[in-house]
Each structure stands twice: as structure tokens, then as C-alpha cells.
Scaffold this motif. Sequence first.
Motif, PDB file in Angstrom:
ATOM      1  N   SER A 132      66.624 -34.947  16.378  1.00 52.57           N
ATOM      2  CA  SER A 132      66.141 -33.703  16.992  1.00 52.57           C
ATOM      3  C   SER A 132      65.346 -32.862  16.004  1.00 52.57           C
ATOM      4  O   SER A 132      64.398 -32.171  16.391  1.00 52.57           O
ATOM      5  CB  SER A 132      67.325 -32.901  17.526  1.00 52.57           C
ATOM      6  N   ALA A 157      61.632 -35.286  17.496  1.00 53.78           N
ATOM      7  CA  ALA A 157      61.783 -34.933  18.906  1.00 53.78           C
ATOM      8  C   ALA A 157      60.917 -33.728  19.270  1.00 53.78           C
ATOM      9  O   ALA A 157      60.617 -32.865  18.444  1.00 53.78           O
ATOM     10  CB  ALA A 157      63.245 -34.635  19.223  1.00 53.78           C
ATOM     11  N   THR A 158      60.525 -33.676  20.556  1.00 51.10           N
ATOM     12  CA  THR A 158      59.699 -32.574  21.065  1.00 51.10           C
ATOM     13  C   THR A 158      60.576 -31.392  21.449  1.00 51.10           C
ATOM     14  O   THR A 158      61.568 -31.547  22.157  1.00 51.10           O
ATOM     15  CB  THR A 158      58.906 -33.043  22.295  1.00 51.10           C
ATOM     16  N   TRP A 159      60.198 -30.191  21.011  1.00 53.01           N
ATOM     17  CA  TRP A 159      60.934 -28.975  21.344  1.00 53.01           C
ATOM     18  C   TRP A 159      60.235 -28.146  22.415  1.00 53.01           C
ATOM     19  O   TRP A 159      60.901 -27.438  23.168  1.00 53.01           O
ATOM     20  CB  TRP A 159      61.121 -28.116  20.088  1.00 53.01           C
ATOM     21  N   THR A 172      56.895 -30.559  17.853  1.00 54.92           N
ATOM     22  CA  THR A 172      58.173 -30.791  17.205  1.00 54.92           C
ATOM     23  C   THR A 172      58.753 -29.464  16.731  1.00 54.92           C
ATOM     24  O   THR A 172      58.159 -28.393  16.952  1.00 54.92           O
ATOM     25  CB  THR A 172      58.010 -31.743  16.020  1.00 54.92           C
ATOM     26  N   LEU A 173      59.892 -29.510  16.046  1.00 55.05           N
ATOM     27  CA  LEU A 173      60.509 -28.281  15.564  1.00 55.05           C
ATOM     28  C   LEU A 173      59.596 -27.558  14.578  1.00 55.05           C
ATOM     29  O   LEU A 173      59.430 -26.326  14.659  1.00 55.05           O
ATOM     30  CB  LEU A 173      61.854 -28.606  14.897  1.00 55.05           C
ATOM     31  N   GLY A 203      64.128 -31.948  22.199  1.00 55.81           N
ATOM     32  CA  GLY A 203      64.641 -31.731  20.855  1.00 55.81           C
ATOM     33  C   GLY A 203      65.813 -30.776  20.779  1.00 55.81           C
ATOM     34  O   GLY A 203      66.843 -31.083  20.170  1.00 55.81           O
TER      35      GLY A 203
END
Length: 745
Positions: A243, A247-249, A258-259, A349
Motif C-alpha cells: 500500500s 498501490a493507487t491512493w 500513489t501515496l 492503497g
Amino acid sequence: MKKLSLPPVVGRLLACLAGGVVLAMMVGTQQGSQQDYGLSFREAVLDVRIVWFLLLGLLVFVVITYKDLVTPYLQRPGVRPLVAGVLVLIASFFLLTWYDPLSDGKFGAFADAVTGTPQIAPLARAFFGWLWLVGLIGVPVLIAVAIVLRVRVLAWVAAVVAVVVGVLAVVADSTAGDFAGGIDHSFGSVVALLGFLVLAFAAGVVARSTKEVATPTEFLERVMAYRPGLPLVVVGLVLGLLSLTGATWLAPTGDNLTLVDTSALFEGSDLDGLSAAVLGWLAYVLLVVVLAAAGAAVWLRSKPLGLAAAGLAVVSVLLVLITLHGISSTAAEAGYGSGDGPWQNLGTGGWVLCIGLFLIGAGAVVAALQDVLPATAAVSSDAAPVTGSGRLHAAARSTTGRSLALFAVGLALFYPPTANQFWQQSLTTTIGVYVLLAVGLNVVIGWAGLLDLGFIAFYAIGSYTTAYLTGSLPVQPPSWLLLSPLWAIPVAILICLIAGVLLGAPTLRLRGDYLAIVTLGFGEIIRIVAVNNPGEFTNGPRGVATPVPHPVIDLGFIRIEWGNSSLQYWYLLLILLAIVLIFFYRLEGSRLGRSWAAVREDEVAAQATGVNTTRVKLLAFAIGASTSGLAGVFFGSQVGYFNPQNFVLNNSILIVAYVVFGGMGSLVGAIAGAAALTWLPEFLRDQVPAEDRTMWIGAVLLVMMIFRPQGLIPARRRKAELTGLAGHDGSVRPGIQAVPASEGT
């Protein structure tokens, strides 16, 4: 005239080959037509893929014919993880998506596109051209040869090759996806990597083990009892890292942030300071702190540390949820992306981080609740536990049960927001509702042993009661009785209780098939009454006159209104299901639960020992019906519109199948059976033609009844009846031995 008969071997061979042909037709996507009934058959058999299915049939024939010779090899260490790894790879290469922007983004179509594009890196073209076959066929063959010949060097070579091919799968997919461009959220390559890692584990087991017969249950018990909660912490760590890295937020269909990208996007915006800190640095700190506390609690088996780590995990999850609400609201106010309010336009995410933190905290809870074993209970793979196999089994069983339960809770809470709208809708209107129905029918069939084929009638009664109390039928209730759907729940439960008693009273003398026929007739009577009552009460086959309103809770200082999304109903369903499960769990171990078990096993003997069988059977019908009524309230308010076609006989039979498939008499089994068999048709929607779905479900049921007749997760007594009382070491475990006494028989 002498009857001509084939030798048994020849008949078996023909049956296996015919099974291969049938499987080829099931897997194929071709459909016949009314003008040419043989079209699908020719498309299935006049193709090179028929060779693979015939070889599969031949393999089955060899295994069956030489069963005594093959069985010792199938029992060797490494066989089960080998089969699991192959199944995961088959799912990855033939079922899952590898590249979303393609209309058919599965592996075959994507591989054709990659190999036909010379500009893509040679490594990617090599993997999608021939290297994937080496992994899918070559690696399992190497492991199988190592299992048969017990060649450790070959097993290590297979493990290395499996890891290399798995990594190449991810690299090749990433390379090809970057070259093609577009927003891609597929995870076919990740699942392929998982499958190859499972194969590598199988090869490692083959290389390291010196036993002739595998003992997976014993191995699992040793792993779970080594450090209670450790598997949950490891899984949570992996999900947390995923995450925070790739991962996509935010904006999954747009910028795919991403984050790090999300943090950069909100720099200098109106986002609150706490959410900005979580995006910038606090998320990393939270993961590290929770992981350190939980890891220490698990390793030291400390109850205070475990509870403290669980508290930290809860606080961390709340902070992440506040951040997700903040970024989605701020982005919607600024007109960024496709969302127009809170909790929209979010990626996976943040939710995956919530799952990871929850699982790490859950591991700490397991460590805190587990009865502490002496340090000598932590054994190696070669030594026996000095505390005794009985205590090790009890500790492992307790740890495994708690770990699986907490893992399921984590997924139930935080996985649905990551699913698309279709699966969110399916979770509530299909899977969730039928889970409630299966839990209720399990009381009647699994605990009391009463075959009820009209259970769907109570579901209809609950739905129509909700429609009447909310003013959605032609006949309006008095103004003082007009209720919101949530406040209609007690009334619907009471009416279904009465209906259950009315059905049970005249059927007390009936058993078996006769009882099934009467209950079937009751279900049809309710449906036909609903159909043949136009304009008066049920509005006939047209269904409700106006949509059933969504539930509303208005306490003045807070107002909760359902209907904006399916997720709201999902969490309402979780609350209702949790209440029902707690009540039924306590009920199963009560005096009434033991009386149901006695009636199920032998009604005459139960009556002779003082059980009031009349009262017990009436309560079974009434309590089971009340759960169906609760499901009817939820269904009616969630879908808004329904008609008598929602309550046909076929649905009653399906609920019975769910209970049997999951394991009669088991609460967890009923949930698992309903979830699996309601999920399968929805999953097959994109895999096979609509006309073939029922065939596949039937095939799954047949395989299940042949190889695991006790069900997916059977009750302990049911499992003992079908498979015996002995454990993996041949001894009768104290827990199983005590089951008959605990059930009052």
C-alpha cells in the motif's frame, strides 16, 4: 444371445476420454444454435486444444488404473503445494486479466499483442512467447520428477527456476504495460508470481523433507503454535508495504496516484494537517510502530504488549480512514477527478493499508488471547513437542480459528471499498442476503434435521411485511404503523416466527421426504397467493406498487440515510449478521441446541430421554423463519422493488444446496457455502457463456459430493460421522471424542 461387455479397463479408458471431451466443451466459449446443434461440439473437438483435454483424461485413467502404485507418491511431501501452485498458475494464465485497457485483457490476448510488437523489450516478448509455458509445464514436471525419484538437487533447481520465472512474469508484464500505456489495475502477473512462489515452496519441501508420507495438518499445527499470531503479522506487513509503495491512493481511473504522488498533489491545499501528515510521513511511522509492537508481543507472547499493539492498530486505522475522507472530500470540492463527494475517487492503497494494519493488530490480539505454552512448545520440524500432541493440537486449533476469523473480519471491513460497483452490488443483494438465509436454514436442516424446501416463503413474508409497513403496497397501513425499514425488523421477525409455528404445527408427525413435500407446498402457496392477489394487497405479479424506501436513522444530532451506495448496505448487513451469529453461536451450545442435535440423530430416543420434541421442532421452524424474515427486510429495503418471481422454488433449493455444500450443522460452513456458491455464478459471468454457468456449478457440486461429502467446513460431529474420529497420527483426539457428550447424545 450373449451380452457384449467391454473389459473394465477399456470402459474406464473410454469414460476418462469422454470426460476430457465434455470438459473441453465446458471450457470452450462457443455456443450452438437452433439451426446447427452440433456447432459447439465441432468447435470444441476440431481444435488443437482437444489434445490437451484428451491427455488430461488419459492422465486420470492412469491414476485410477494404477491407484495402488500411484497413491504412495501422491502422499509424499510437496505434492499438495505442487497442486496448489499449478491451480494458482492456471487461474492466472487463463482466468485473470493482465492488461485492463485491452477489451480482452487476459493473458492470451495480451501475449498475442506483445509478441506481435517488435519494439517491446526482447525479455517481455520471450516471456509472453514461450517462457510462460516453461513455468506452467516445465517447473511442475521437474518438481514431480524430484518427488518420484527423491532427487534433492533437481528440487532445488526447480525452486530456483520457479522464483526466476515468477519475477520475470512481473517484470515482463510491467515492461509491456509501460510500453502500451494506459491505466492498468490488473493483477494477473502478481497472482502468477504467487503461484510460482508456491511451486518454489513445494520444491523446497521436497528437497528438505526426509519423510515418506506428508503430514500437512501436523505441519500447520506446528507453524500456528510456534508463535501465535505471527502469520497474520507477516501478511499484514506485506499488504502494508504494497500500500505504501505501488498501490493507487487517488484517481484510479485518471492520474493513478500513489501515496507519494497524492502527498505531492495536496501540498499547499486546504487539506487538514493531520491528513497531510499521514500522506507525508505519518503513514510510514504508523506501520513501523504497530509492526514493532505487534512483533514484540507475538515473539514474547506478552498479553499487555498484544493489547497495546491492538490499540495502536485501531488508532492507526482510524487515522487512515480520516485521511481517506479528507483527501476525497478536498479533491471533490476542488473538482479534481471523477468524485463528487467523500469516499469517492479513491484507489485501493488506503484500504489495503487499513487491512494490513488491522491484520498486524489482529496478530497481536491472537498472541494476547492465546494460552501461553512453555518455550519448549516451539519445536523444529524434526522434533516432537515435549508438551504433548494433544496440547499442541488444542493450541494450534485455537490459534488457527482465531486467526482465520480475524482475517475474515479484516477483509469484510476493508475489502469491499476496493471492489468495483458490480461486485459491491453483488455482495449486498446476492451474497450477503443468501448468507443470512443459509444461516437461518442451517438451524432447521443442520441442527434439527428437518428438511425444509419451502424456506423461501419466510423470505417472501419478511419482504412483503416490510413493503406493507413502509407504505409500498396498494393497501396502506394506519398512519401510526407507518415505519422506516429498520423499525420494521421486529415486526417482520415476529410475523415470520408465527408463520414458522403455523408451518411446523401440522407437520410435527412428518419426517424425511414427507416433510420436504409439505414444506415445498407451503412455499408455493405463499408465492401463488402473492401472484393471484392483484390490486388488493400484494399487487399481484407486478410486485410492490412503489419502491420500498431506504432506511433512515434520525436522532436529531445525527442522521444516517442509506441509499447513496451499496457499501452502506454492506456495513449494515455486517452488523445484522454479527448479531445473528452471536445469538446462534450461543444457541448452538445451549440446552435447546443439544435438544436439536438429539432430535436430529434419533427423535424416538430423544423423546424417551425427556426431550419435548414438539416444542423443539416448533422452535427450530420459528427461529429459522425469523432469520429469513430479517433477510427479507434487508432485501426489500436494499433493492426497493421486488415481485413474486424473487421467491420461486428454485431459490429454496439453492439455499438447501448452500447449507449442504458448506457443511450441515456448521455456522461457518453455512456462511462459506452460501458465499462460495453465490460468488461462483457472478465470477463465471465473464468466463463462460450464460447458458453454461449452471453446468459449471453442477460440476462443482458433483466434485464436492464425491471428494468432500461432509462439506467445505463441516461440523465436528458431521465430520466424525463421515471420516472417522482418528487424527493425523491415528489417535482419537480428545476434542472430537467429547463431541457426542457435549451434544447430549
